[in-house]
Design an enzyme around this catalytic site. Structure first.
Site, PDB file in Angstrom:
ATOM      1  N   CYS A   2     -12.561  27.503  57.429  1.00  0.00           N
ATOM      2  CA  CYS A   2     -13.231  26.851  58.103  1.00  0.00           C
ATOM      3  C   CYS A   2     -13.468  25.297  57.736  1.00  0.00           C
ATOM      4  O   CYS A   2     -13.393  24.765  56.435  1.00  0.00           O
ATOM      5  CB  CYS A   2     -14.857  27.259  58.289  1.00  0.00           C
ATOM      6  SG  CYS A   2     -15.009  28.861  58.797  1.00  0.00           S
ATOM      7  N   ARG A  27      -6.559  22.671  58.668  1.00  0.00           N
ATOM      8  CA  ARG A  27      -7.140  24.123  57.722  1.00  0.00           C
ATOM      9  C   ARG A  27      -6.799  25.068  58.948  1.00  0.00           C
ATOM     10  O   ARG A  27      -7.011  26.435  58.547  1.00  0.00           O
ATOM     11  CB  ARG A  27      -8.545  23.896  57.536  1.00  0.00           C
ATOM     12  CG  ARG A  27      -8.695  22.736  56.536  1.00  0.00           C
ATOM     13  CD  ARG A  27     -10.226  22.328  56.363  1.00  0.00           C
ATOM     14  NE  ARG A  27     -10.817  23.149  55.550  1.00  0.00           N
ATOM     15  CZ  ARG A  27     -11.209  23.092  54.428  1.00  0.00           C
ATOM     16  NH1 ARG A  27     -10.656  22.106  53.615  1.00  0.00           N
ATOM     17  NH2 ARG A  27     -11.839  23.876  53.502  1.00  0.00           N
ATOM     18  N   TRP A  75     -12.968  29.566  61.382  1.00  0.00           N
ATOM     19  CA  TRP A  75     -11.763  30.569  61.575  1.00  0.00           C
ATOM     20  C   TRP A  75     -12.545  31.716  61.205  1.00  0.00           C
ATOM     21  O   TRP A  75     -12.859  32.079  60.263  1.00  0.00           O
ATOM     22  CB  TRP A  75     -10.837  30.219  60.412  1.00  0.00           C
ATOM     23  CG  TRP A  75      -9.668  30.838  60.086  1.00  0.00           C
ATOM     24  CD1 TRP A  75      -8.443  30.735  61.104  1.00  0.00           C
ATOM     25  CD2 TRP A  75      -9.342  32.097  59.196  1.00  0.00           C
ATOM     26  NE1 TRP A  75      -7.460  31.699  60.498  1.00  0.00           N
ATOM     27  CE2 TRP A  75      -8.109  32.265  59.753  1.00  0.00           C
ATOM     28  CE3 TRP A  75      -9.988  32.475  58.327  1.00  0.00           C
ATOM     29  CZ2 TRP A  75      -7.394  33.398  58.873  1.00  0.00           C
ATOM     30  CZ3 TRP A  75      -9.291  33.452  57.535  1.00  0.00           C
ATOM     31  CH2 TRP A  75      -8.121  33.930  57.560  1.00  0.00           C
ATOM     32  N   ASN A 101     -19.022  27.809  55.752  1.00  0.00           N
ATOM     33  CA  ASN A 101     -17.755  28.226  55.437  1.00  0.00           C
ATOM     34  C   ASN A 101     -17.910  29.291  54.220  1.00  0.00           C
ATOM     35  O   ASN A 101     -18.412  29.172  53.290  1.00  0.00           O
ATOM     36  CB  ASN A 101     -17.004  27.028  54.769  1.00  0.00           C
ATOM     37  CG  ASN A 101     -15.578  27.545  54.486  1.00  0.00           C
ATOM     38  OD1 ASN A 101     -14.989  28.661  54.600  1.00  0.00           O
ATOM     39  ND2 ASN A 101     -14.770  26.418  53.838  1.00  0.00           N
ATOM     40  N   GLY A 102     -17.412  30.542  54.352  1.00  0.00           N
ATOM     41  CA  GLY A 102     -17.439  31.622  53.521  1.00  0.00           C
ATOM     42  C   GLY A 102     -17.981  33.055  54.062  1.00  0.00           C
ATOM     43  O   GLY A 102     -17.949  33.090  55.520  1.00  0.00           O
ATOM     44  N   GLU A 483      10.816  33.746  50.630  1.00  0.00           N
ATOM     45  CA  GLU A 483      10.367  32.463  51.215  1.00  0.00           C
ATOM     46  C   GLU A 483      10.721  32.185  52.709  1.00  0.00           C
ATOM     47  O   GLU A 483       9.784  31.857  53.481  1.00  0.00           O
ATOM     48  CB  GLU A 483      10.359  31.393  50.260  1.00  0.00           C
ATOM     49  CG  GLU A 483       9.835  30.199  50.679  1.00  0.00           C
ATOM     50  CD  GLU A 483       8.402  30.091  51.263  1.00  0.00           C
ATOM     51  OE1 GLU A 483       7.818  31.079  50.507  1.00  0.00           O
ATOM     52  OE2 GLU A 483       7.804  29.179  51.444  1.00  0.00           O
ATOM     53  N   LYS A 487       8.504  31.935  55.848  1.00  0.00           N
ATOM     54  CA  LYS A 487       8.398  30.867  56.637  1.00  0.00           C
ATOM     55  C   LYS A 487       8.862  31.058  58.021  1.00  0.00           C
ATOM     56  O   LYS A 487       8.186  30.649  59.098  1.00  0.00           O
ATOM     57  CB  LYS A 487       9.409  29.663  56.279  1.00  0.00           C
ATOM     58  CG  LYS A 487       9.026  28.936  54.878  1.00  0.00           C
ATOM     59  CD  LYS A 487       8.154  27.991  55.227  1.00  0.00           C
ATOM     60  CE  LYS A 487       6.530  28.182  55.084  1.00  0.00           C
ATOM     61  NZ  LYS A 487       6.444  28.504  53.539  1.00  0.00           N
ATOM     62  N   GLU A 490       5.886  33.124  60.027  1.00  0.00           N
ATOM     63  CA  GLU A 490       4.329  32.530  60.011  1.00  0.00           C
ATOM     64  C   GLU A 490       4.655  31.669  61.304  1.00  0.00           C
ATOM     65  O   GLU A 490       3.722  31.216  61.837  1.00  0.00           O
ATOM     66  CB  GLU A 490       3.990  32.252  58.725  1.00  0.00           C
ATOM     67  CG  GLU A 490       4.701  30.808  58.308  1.00  0.00           C
ATOM     68  CD  GLU A 490       4.001  30.496  56.913  1.00  0.00           C
ATOM     69  OE1 GLU A 490       2.934  30.460  56.803  1.00  0.00           O
ATOM     70  OE2 GLU A 490       4.901  30.087  56.246  1.00  0.00           O
ATOM     71  N   HIS A 506      19.378  51.036  49.613  1.00  0.00           N
ATOM     72  CA  HIS A 506      18.535  52.129  49.165  1.00  0.00           C
ATOM     73  C   HIS A 506      17.533  52.116  50.484  1.00  0.00           C
ATOM     74  O   HIS A 506      16.375  52.720  50.536  1.00  0.00           O
ATOM     75  CB  HIS A 506      17.718  51.535  48.057  1.00  0.00           C
ATOM     76  CG  HIS A 506      18.556  51.582  46.736  1.00  0.00           C
ATOM     77  ND1 HIS A 506      19.099  52.564  46.309  1.00  0.00           N
ATOM     78  CD2 HIS A 506      18.953  50.426  46.192  1.00  0.00           C
ATOM     79  CE1 HIS A 506      19.682  52.115  45.368  1.00  0.00           C
ATOM     80  NE2 HIS A 506      20.031  50.828  45.199  1.00  0.00           N
ATOM     81  N   LYS A 606      -4.914  26.954  56.516  1.00  0.00           N
ATOM     82  CA  LYS A 606      -4.295  26.173  55.454  1.00  0.00           C
ATOM     83  C   LYS A 606      -4.764  26.800  54.157  1.00  0.00           C
ATOM     84  O   LYS A 606      -4.137  26.683  53.178  1.00  0.00           O
ATOM     85  CB  LYS A 606      -4.513  24.823  55.801  1.00  0.00           C
ATOM     86  CG  LYS A 606      -3.744  23.997  54.559  1.00  0.00           C
ATOM     87  CD  LYS A 606      -2.223  24.158  54.492  1.00  0.00           C
ATOM     88  CE  LYS A 606      -1.488  23.372  53.685  1.00  0.00           C
ATOM     89  NZ  LYS A 606      -0.122  23.934  53.452  1.00  0.00           N
TER      90      LYS A 606
HETATM   91  C1  F6R Z   1       2.613  30.081  53.440  1.00  0.00           C
HETATM   92  C2  F6R Z   1       1.452  29.618  52.747  1.00  0.00           C
HETATM   93  C3  F6R Z   1       0.552  30.701  52.144  1.00  0.00           C
HETATM   94  C4  F6R Z   1       0.122  29.804  50.995  1.00  0.00           C
HETATM   95  C5  F6R Z   1      -1.031  30.895  50.240  1.00  0.00           C
HETATM   96  C6  F6R Z   1      -1.560  30.560  48.793  1.00  0.00           C
HETATM   97  O1  F6R Z   1       3.375  28.900  54.241  1.00  0.00           O
HETATM   98  O2  F6R Z   1       1.149  28.331  53.038  1.00  0.00           O
HETATM   99  O3  F6R Z   1       1.486  31.683  51.780  1.00  0.00           O
HETATM  100  O4  F6R Z   1       1.015  29.693  50.025  1.00  0.00           O
HETATM  101  O5  F6R Z   1      -2.159  31.052  51.205  1.00  0.00           O
HETATM  102  O6  F6R Z   1      -2.270  28.963  49.274  1.00  0.00           O
HETATM  103  P1  F6R Z   1      -2.302  28.235  47.944  1.00  0.00           P
HETATM  104  O7  F6R Z   1      -1.133  27.728  47.539  1.00  0.00           O
HETATM  105  O8  F6R Z   1      -3.200  27.141  48.252  1.00  0.00           O
HETATM  106  O9  F6R Z   1      -3.094  29.015  46.879  1.00  0.00           O
END
Ligand code: F6R
Length: 611
Positions: A2, A27, A75, A101-102, A483, A487, A490, A506, A606
């Site tokens: 949020c 965010r 969110w 937020n929380g 990764e 990517k 997501e 396996h 985010k």
């Molecule tokens: C993927 C992504 C998330 C963050 C994860 C950790 O693109 O952005 O997987 O990497 O939520 O976030 P941080 O690095 O902010 O702790």
């Protein structure tokens, strides 16, 4: 997570709050709302979906008269992402509005009690319970501030909250516990917000609130108290040197593309001040680390992309740095009662510095008497402030929800860390040309990113109709395979699995078919012959392959690999830094081709500040 913003000052509050909410859009959110003083009442306007829907509703309101207000992008954590659950929420009497937020963990217990006292709730949220509790406490407390504090003392969990009330027009009370909250101090005006960009065009003077602190703002006046005993707390005002340009798209269609293209600068900034020339050659310097011994074992803890950066660095830290490494996903580490012996250290990696699980892992490690190193991007974030030592990645604000340049900066910093430990353990340490490779990397990236983007665009058109994808790599490319899959899924919502190539036989190889293509990492390193055999296994089952290759991999075309993506020859460690933008650009171009909301993918946030 949020986004929160509150304003008290001399200007029309609502347009300014909307402006702030737009800057917090990165965010991620599913609904939004504002509350402001309207004559002697509190008025709340909220809407499901994007901010445009809220703006539409505000057109028919006399919002311009208000000079104090609060705004929120939600969110969902409790209750569906619908308008009635959107913030702000009102107290039973409708005289106090709250944004939050929380998560209030004991909200059901408090709700039951309030219901027995005659309270009725219109939403499913924990937040509405909290504002009703403040209202209830106000009946017996000597002031609104005391009622706010009493209610917060009863709440368990995480919160950054702000309230406005009919009783004290022009005033905002706010508080934090395990969720980010900042105060922006202007001339005759103050802001409270979850993140600096919300108010950056208006002021660069910032006060970082700590857990268990309450603040009252009114126009340009502010005061902070400790929630526990209401003792006044002296706070420092920090000047933020960021510039809003850094948060704009810089001519690119999306923040994600801009941030991928920024990686040459990110590497330069990350290296700056960290490599010195000495009589015996170049050396890494981390003065902030010198007081800590070289750990006997390093436990790396992180989530998502930051975890993948840690996985990528494990081999370097062990082989170059000589430090044994354990690796954990933060949400597992915090609940498995990890064994942390004396002499061992924990390294938490987090772009935002606010990820709830990573922060909890940090606190657990500290409780167990372990030294914690925080590798963070966001200056002044919770992880940065609570770690014993913080190494900043210096990547600048990352706006796109999908993390890209942050991983590049984490890999750069972790390479430096491996070299640093190697130097400290062995006075005759030789870096094998790796430091020179790092120093040349910005130029190498700069020269190759435009053609990589073109290649990614061509491949995206060809493969965007796939429903599934494998990302396969060995050694350092296992983490990059993870990764790549993360990517792609997501931002394009295509199912993708990242695997170590050697694991295929396996089980997962059963999935290979012409409809299940593979993105293969087949770069020139010691494992190339093994990777070549793995590729042949996939081809033998009619699998289609896109392979990232250098010189040796040219031969794979003749074996049946459909697409060779040529990368320049580089130091084996540096080659990883070339594959990273390749996989990022491929995901980006696929998602863009499919018309997805690249910078704000569905269901994602985010900064994940709840567990
Ligand atoms: C993927 C992504 C998330 C963050 C994860 C950790 O693109 O952005 O997987 O990497 O939520 O976030 P941080 O690095 O902010 O702790």
């Amino acid at each position: 997570m949020c986004g929160i913003i509150g304003y008290s000052g001399h200007r029309p509050a609502v347009p300014l709050i909307m402006d702030g909410l737009h800057r917090l859009e990165y965010r991620g959110y599913d609904s939004a709302g504002v509350a402001f003083g309207h004559y002697d009442k509190i008025k709340v306007v909220k809407a499901e979906g994007k901010l445009a829907a809220l703006e539409e509703k505000l057109k028919s309101n006399e919002a311009l008269l208000a000079t104090t207000g609060i705004g929120h992008t939600r969110w969902a954590t409790h209750g569906l992402p619908v308008e009635r659950n959107a913030h702000p929420h009102l107290s039973q009497e409708g005289d106090i509005a709250i944004i939050h937020n929380g998560i209030i963990e004991n909200f059901l217990e408090i709700k039951e009690q309030l219901e027995s006292q005659g309270h009725a709730f219109v939403s499913d949220t924990d937040t509405e319970v909290l504002v009703h509790l403040i209202g209830e406490e106000r009946k017996t407390a000597s002031s609104l501030r005391e009622a706010f504090a009493r209610a917060l003392r009863r709440a368990r969990g995480a919160y950054a909250v702000a309230i406005i009330s009919q009783e004290e027009p022009g005033v905002i009370y706010a508080a934090r516990m395990s969720a980010p909250l900042l105060l922006g101090v202007g001339v005759g005006e103050c802001f409270v917000a979850s993140d600096i960009p919300a108010f950056l065009p208006y002021t660069r003077e910032v006060v970082f609130l700590e857990d268990g602190e309450i603040v009252r703002v009114c126009d340009g006046q502010w005061q902070v108290w400790a929630l526990e005993n209401m003792a006044p707390v002296e706070k420092e005002v920090n000047h933020i040197p960021w510039d809003m340009q850094a948060a704009a798209k810089g001519g690119h269609k999306h923040f994600m593309l801009k941030e991928i293209m920024e990686q040459p600068r990110v590497v330069t900034d990350c290296l700056s001040g960290r490599i010195v020339n000495t009589d015996t050659g170049k050396r890494v310097c981390f003065p902030e680390m010198d007081a800590l011994p070289v750990p006997e074992r390093l436990h790396i803890v992180a989530c998502g992309t930051s975890y993948n950066a840690g996985l990528w660095a494990r081999q370097l830290l062990e082989n170059i740095g000589g430090v044994p490494v354990d690796l954990d996903i933060a949400s597992e580490f915090r609940y498995r009662d990890p064994m942390l012996r004396s002499g061992e250290m924990v390294l938490v990696i987090s772009q935002s510095g606010e990820t709830a699980d990573t922060l909890a892992a940090l606190r657990l490690a500290r409780e167990k008497g372990c030294k914690v190193i925080g590798l963070c991007n966001v200056v002044g974030s919770s992880i940065a402030r609570e770690a014993h030592v913080v190494l900043y990645t210096q990547a600048g604000p990352e706006i796109s929800v999908a993390s890209t340049k942050a991983m590049c900066s984490q890999m750069t910093l972790l390479t430096l860390l491996a070299l640093y430990y190697g130097q400290r353990r062995n006075p005759d340490f030789s870096d094998g040309g790796l430091l020179d490779g790092l120093l040349d990397l910005p130029q190498l990236l700069e020269a190759n990113l435009p053609s990589m983007n073109e290649k990614a665009q061509t491949l995206a058109k060809k493969f965007a109709d796939s429903q599934d994808f494998f990302y396969l790599g060995r050694g350092q490319y296992q983490a990059l395979a993870f990764e790549g899959a993360l990517k792609l899924k997501e931002i394009s919502y295509i199912h993708a699995e990242g695997y170590a190539f050697g694991e295929m036989k396996h089980g997962p190889i059963a999935l290979i078919s012409p409809d299940f293509p593979t993105f293969a990492f087949a770069l020139d390193d010691d494992l190339y012959p093994k990777v070549k055999s793995n590729i042949q296994e996939v081809l033998a089952r009619s699998g289609r392959i896109v392979a990232l290759v250098q010189e040796q991999g040219r031969e794979l075309g003749a074996l049946g690999v459909e697409e060779l993506w040529m990368l320049p020859k580089a130091h084996p460690v540096i080659s990883s830094f070339l594959t990273l933008p390749a996989l990022q650009l491929f995901s980006y171009q696929v998602a863009d081709y499919l018309g997805k909301d690249v910078d704000q993918p569905r269901n994602l946030a985010k900064s994940v500040t709840v567990e």
